[in-house]
Design a protein around this motif. Structure first.
Motif, PDB file in Angstrom:
ATOM      1  N   ILE A   1      -5.795   2.941  -3.570  1.00  0.00           N
ATOM      2  CA  ILE A   1      -5.591   2.616  -1.953  1.00  0.00           C
ATOM      3  C   ILE A   1      -6.548   3.774  -1.310  1.00  0.00           C
ATOM      4  O   ILE A   1      -7.283   3.646  -0.272  1.00  0.00           O
ATOM      5  CB  ILE A   1      -4.169   2.741  -1.460  1.00  0.00           C
ATOM      6  CG1 ILE A   1      -3.599   1.717  -2.080  1.00  0.00           C
ATOM      7  CG2 ILE A   1      -4.222   2.928   0.061  1.00  0.00           C
ATOM      8  CD1 ILE A   1      -1.930   1.769  -1.869  1.00  0.00           C
ATOM      9  N   ALA A   2      -6.613   4.855  -1.664  1.00  0.00           N
ATOM     10  CA  ALA A   2      -7.106   6.191  -0.806  1.00  0.00           C
ATOM     11  C   ALA A   2      -8.589   6.201  -1.589  1.00  0.00           C
ATOM     12  O   ALA A   2      -9.505   7.055  -0.785  1.00  0.00           O
ATOM     13  CB  ALA A   2      -6.652   7.446  -1.298  1.00  0.00           C
TER      14      ALA A   2
ATOM     15  N   SER B   1       2.797   5.248   0.639  1.00  0.00           N
ATOM     16  CA  SER B   1       1.675   5.112   1.697  1.00  0.00           C
ATOM     17  C   SER B   1       1.353   6.466   2.159  1.00  0.00           C
ATOM     18  O   SER B   1       0.173   6.658   2.368  1.00  0.00           O
ATOM     19  CB  SER B   1       2.289   4.310   2.978  1.00  0.00           C
ATOM     20  OG  SER B   1       1.508   4.190   3.972  1.00  0.00           O
ATOM     21  N   PHE B   2       2.224   7.462   2.409  1.00  0.00           N
ATOM     22  CA  PHE B   2       1.950   8.715   2.744  1.00  0.00           C
ATOM     23  C   PHE B   2       1.110   9.511   1.659  1.00  0.00           C
ATOM     24  O   PHE B   2       0.144  10.105   2.091  1.00  0.00           O
ATOM     25  CB  PHE B   2       3.183   9.369   2.943  1.00  0.00           C
ATOM     26  CG  PHE B   2       3.125  10.740   3.815  1.00  0.00           C
ATOM     27  CD1 PHE B   2       3.211  10.507   5.348  1.00  0.00           C
ATOM     28  CD2 PHE B   2       2.875  12.069   3.305  1.00  0.00           C
ATOM     29  CE1 PHE B   2       2.994  11.942   6.144  1.00  0.00           C
ATOM     30  CE2 PHE B   2       2.832  13.093   3.986  1.00  0.00           C
ATOM     31  CZ  PHE B   2       2.584  12.951   5.353  1.00  0.00           C
TER      32      PHE B   2
ATOM     33  N   VAL C   1     -18.730   4.431   4.928  1.00  0.00           N
ATOM     34  CA  VAL C   1     -19.748   3.872   4.498  1.00  0.00           C
ATOM     35  C   VAL C   1     -19.675   3.092   3.101  1.00  0.00           C
ATOM     36  O   VAL C   1     -20.199   2.167   2.914  1.00  0.00           O
ATOM     37  CB  VAL C   1     -20.988   4.867   4.424  1.00  0.00           C
ATOM     38  CG1 VAL C   1     -22.236   4.124   3.694  1.00  0.00           C
ATOM     39  CG2 VAL C   1     -21.406   5.363   5.813  1.00  0.00           C
ATOM     40  N   LEU C   2     -19.140   4.115   2.263  1.00  0.00           N
ATOM     41  CA  LEU C   2     -18.764   3.788   0.722  1.00  0.00           C
ATOM     42  C   LEU C   2     -17.383   3.190   0.555  1.00  0.00           C
ATOM     43  O   LEU C   2     -16.987   3.190  -0.475  1.00  0.00           O
ATOM     44  CB  LEU C   2     -19.246   4.849  -0.186  1.00  0.00           C
ATOM     45  CG  LEU C   2     -20.465   5.540  -0.040  1.00  0.00           C
ATOM     46  CD1 LEU C   2     -20.641   6.905  -1.027  1.00  0.00           C
ATOM     47  CD2 LEU C   2     -21.554   4.525  -0.488  1.00  0.00           C
ATOM     48  N   SER C   3     -16.907   2.235   1.594  1.00  0.00           N
ATOM     49  CA  SER C   3     -15.490   1.810   1.334  1.00  0.00           C
ATOM     50  C   SER C   3     -15.475   1.189   0.305  1.00  0.00           C
ATOM     51  O   SER C   3     -14.326   0.862  -0.341  1.00  0.00           O
ATOM     52  CB  SER C   3     -15.161   1.211   2.483  1.00  0.00           C
ATOM     53  OG  SER C   3     -16.001  -0.008   2.788  1.00  0.00           O
TER      54      SER C   3
ATOM     55  N   LEU D   1      -4.204  11.680  -0.177  1.00  0.00           N
ATOM     56  CA  LEU D   1      -5.236  11.835  -1.052  1.00  0.00           C
ATOM     57  C   LEU D   1      -6.396  11.458  -0.290  1.00  0.00           C
ATOM     58  O   LEU D   1      -7.696  12.056  -0.771  1.00  0.00           O
ATOM     59  CB  LEU D   1      -5.181  10.845  -2.085  1.00  0.00           C
ATOM     60  CG  LEU D   1      -4.118  11.184  -2.881  1.00  0.00           C
ATOM     61  CD1 LEU D   1      -3.842   9.821  -4.102  1.00  0.00           C
ATOM     62  CD2 LEU D   1      -4.594  12.381  -3.943  1.00  0.00           C
ATOM     63  N   GLN D   2      -6.738  10.584   0.721  1.00  0.00           N
ATOM     64  CA  GLN D   2      -7.865  10.073   1.374  1.00  0.00           C
ATOM     65  C   GLN D   2      -8.265  11.331   2.194  1.00  0.00           C
ATOM     66  O   GLN D   2      -9.599  11.673   2.558  1.00  0.00           O
ATOM     67  CB  GLN D   2      -7.298   9.016   2.378  1.00  0.00           C
ATOM     68  CG  GLN D   2      -8.823   8.382   3.062  1.00  0.00           C
ATOM     69  CD  GLN D   2      -8.348   6.986   3.651  1.00  0.00           C
ATOM     70  OE1 GLN D   2      -7.007   6.914   4.107  1.00  0.00           O
ATOM     71  NE2 GLN D   2      -9.514   6.321   4.040  1.00  0.00           N
TER      72      GLN D   2
END
Length: 406
Positions: free
Chosen positions: A161-162, A106-107, A124-126, A112-113
């Motif tokens: 996820i990121a 998770s961390f 916007v580009l999720s 990375l995000q």
């Protein structure tokens, strides 16, 4: 012959085309075209952070990501062992990790995000793959423990996820960065970087020899060793017309910023820890352009140019803060409250002197901006102001605590 063909088809039907003599399973090809924007890039290589280990340098990593976010032409490569993921039976001690694997995943996905940058665009580009500043995310031998045990890649999960799943490369990545170069035929110049996490602590030379044969490469970078080294080599390639030409290759091994007691046993001391390696890349005219060696090897007209930059020196500032804490603890435990104020004044004087020196250096840099990356001087000035403010706040807080104890 038909029986042989049928046997080949049968095997491919069973295992799928991707597992049938397909080098793309192990080598991911990436092309990023920046020729309409930049003639140079600032490239950040991060490896072996070992999130979850007791000595993971979160401050150093965040400082590097902040600098990358402040620079329009900065890109990031993650070369594996982002998570420590110690499990039963591994050389690392699972009881030493300060996070379990789920929390590490998770961390790491949050890291990375953040590295991706441009959070508004991310929102916007999720639903789309847009890796932003993140070019490559490798898996390392630590994460591969989980893959080997249960068949799940924690690195792949964290990347997806990121929102940087398209940057995930489990083994090798062959990345071509296209930069603006007016002297080139199409106005573009490719700089090719081969990356791999690395394998074996003492065989980096063997890995580099292997990488050199992977493809046409200007720079080869690996992690895993926890030690920062730079070397170079010259080889001979063939151009599109079949003519021989010289190509210089830069080899880099990356340092670590975590790893626990197991990592400490194979790495450099704390004082030499470093959370990232930055390289500014561009192209330039070759001083030997047009020349041909006695053996008929040509010198190319345009060549890559690499310069190593240090936008921040996190391990030095970390050691300074550590020494300050140690000195304050000694003073507090020794009941030397009468000299505390003098020590505070001395530390403040040193901080003021350092700030003035940094401001003078920043001004000198501004006078010759071509020798530094865009935004470097402004970033350093802002960072030093933030550091001074943080030191003042910490000093004030510790003084208040000491008064309460009295």
């Amino acid at each position: 012959m038909s029986k042989i063909n049928n046997l080949s088809k049968e095997y491919k039907d069973i295992v799928g085309n991707e597992a049938f003599n397909n080098k793309n399973v192990t080598i991911k090809s990436i092309v990023k075209d920046y020729s309409d924007k930049f003639n140079k890039l600032q490239v950040c290589f991060i490896s072996d952070t070992h999130i979850g280990s007791s000595d993971f340098d979160i401050n150093g990593l965040i400082e590097n990501l902040k600098y990358a976010d402040s620079q329009e032409n900065a890109v990031i490569f993650f070369l594996g062992d982002g998570m420590n993921t110690a499990i039963i039976g591994s050389k690392s001690d699972p009881y030493e990790d300060v996070m379990n694997t789920q929390k590490q995943l998770s961390f790491y996905s949050k890291i990375l995000q953040l590295a991706k940058g441009n959070q508004k665009l991310t929102d916007v580009l999720s639903n789309l793959e847009n890796s932003g500043k993140v070019i490559v995310v490798h898996s390392g031998n630590h994460e591969d423990r989980i893959t080997k045990a249960v068949g799940v890649s924690t690195t792949k999960m964290a990347a997806e996820i990121a929102g940087v799943g398209d940057a995930y490369a489990p083994f090798y990545a062959s990345t071509t960065l296209l930069l603006r170069q007016p002297q080139a035929k199409d106005g573009k110049f490719p700089i090719r970087i081969i990356t791999h996490h690395g394998t074996g602590i003492r065989n980096s030379d063997g890995i580099f020899r292997l990488i050199k044969n992977v493809g046409n490469v200007d720079m080869a970078v690996i992690g895993h060793t926890h030690q920062h080294t730079i070397s170079n080599d010259r080889t001979i390639r063939l151009d599109e017309d079949g003519n021989q030409y010289y190509q210089d290759i830069v080899y880099i091994t990356l340092p670590a910023s975590g790893g626990g007691t197991y990592g400490a046993g194979m790495a450099l001391p704390d004082i030499a820890k470093q959370s990232a390696v930055w390289v500014e890349i561009c192209s330039q005219s070759n001083p030997n352009a047009g020349k041909i060696s006695p053996t008929g090897v040509k010198y190319p007209d345009i060549i890559p140019s690499f310069s190593f930059i240090t936008p921040l020196n996190t391990f030095t500032t970390g050691i300074q803060a550590k020494r300050n804490r140690q000195a304050r603890n000694v003073i507090t435990k020794s009941d030397c409250s009468e000299i505390t104020s003098e020590i505070d004044e001395l530390i403040q004087h040193i901080a003021d002197k350092e700030k003035t020196t940094c401001e003078n250096i920043s001004e000198a840099i501004k006078e010759k901006p071509k020798k530094e990356p865009t935004g470097f001087a402004e970033y350093m000035s802002n960072r030093n102001n933030d550091a001074t403010k943080a030191t003042d706040e910490a000093t004030s807080s510790e003084t208040d605590e000491a008064m309460d104890l009295e």
